[in-house]
Design an enzyme around this catalytic site. Structure first.
Site, mmCIF file in Angstrom:
data_model
loop_
_atom_site.group_PDB
_atom_site.id
_atom_site.type_symbol
_atom_site.label_atom_id
_atom_site.label_comp_id
_atom_site.label_asym_id
_atom_site.label_seq_id
_atom_site.Cartn_x
_atom_site.Cartn_y
_atom_site.Cartn_z
ATOM 1 C CG ASP A 24 8.048 9.263 -22.529
ATOM 2 O OD1 ASP A 24 9.200 9.157 -22.034
ATOM 3 O OD2 ASP A 24 7.469 10.366 -22.620
ATOM 4 C CG HIS A 69 8.414 16.651 -17.744
ATOM 5 N ND1 HIS A 69 7.832 15.400 -17.716
ATOM 6 C CD2 HIS A 69 9.598 16.504 -18.394
ATOM 7 C CE1 HIS A 69 8.643 14.535 -18.318
ATOM 8 N NE2 HIS A 69 9.706 15.176 -18.740
ATOM 9 C CG HIS A 92 -1.908 1.088 1.238
ATOM 10 N ND1 HIS A 92 -2.266 1.714 2.401
ATOM 11 C CD2 HIS A 92 -2.621 1.688 0.248
ATOM 12 C CE1 HIS A 92 -3.161 2.649 2.125
ATOM 13 N NE2 HIS A 92 -3.389 2.654 0.827
ATOM 14 C CE1 TYR A 105 6.692 17.335 -20.748
ATOM 15 C CE2 TYR A 105 5.432 17.868 -22.734
ATOM 16 C CZ TYR A 105 6.463 18.158 -21.848
ATOM 17 O OH TYR A 105 7.265 19.252 -22.062
ATOM 18 C CB ALA A 106 3.147 9.059 -23.035
ATOM 19 C CG ASN A 107 6.616 9.913 -18.895
ATOM 20 O OD1 ASN A 107 7.229 8.942 -19.288
ATOM 21 N ND2 ASN A 107 6.796 11.134 -19.403
#
Length: 129
Positions: free
Chosen positions: A28, A96, A20, A118-120
């Protein structure tokens, strides 16, 4: 042999150790990987596997209670931002630069072949009860 879920033995092993509030990153192919954080590199060519395909499989395997995205995704990658927002609740946004700092606290980074900006995402584990 497993019937469903994550078949990659490294990923499955890391997922079994998560608790947890532990955090993992789906990244990316351009996100810097901190030296101290284990990385499973799934990229095999530019664009493959996609960020969204890996996110879908991970969300099917883990309980996620919160997520963090770079705020720049909303302006620079609307399609992926909308898909992520439809798959997750409790999303917070940071710059970012702040996002890259937060990756240093992750238990694991999964690197995709994604090439869109920014595909994170940082995913925070929840509990099953």
């Amino acid at each position: 042999m497993k019937r469903h879920g994550i078949l990659n033995r490294e990923l499955a092993g890391h997922f079994a150790k998560l608790g947890h509030t532990d955090r993992i990153v789906i990244a990316d192919c351009g996100l810097p990987i901190p030296k101290e954080v284990p990385c499973i590199d799934l990229a095999y060519k530019l664009g493959e596997p996609t960020f969204l395909s890996i996110l879908e499989v991970v969300l099917d395997d883990l309980i996620v209670e919160a997520a963090v995205l770079a705020e720049e995704i909303q302006r620079n990658n609307e399609k992926v931002a909308k898909e992520v927002a439809s798959s997750l609740s409790n999303i917070s946004y940071v710059t970012h630069e702040e996002f890259k700092e937060l990756t240093k606290e992750a238990k694991l980074i999964i690197r995709t072949g994604e090439t869109t900006p920014y595909a994170n995402v940082i995913l925070q584990c929840g509990v099953i009860f």
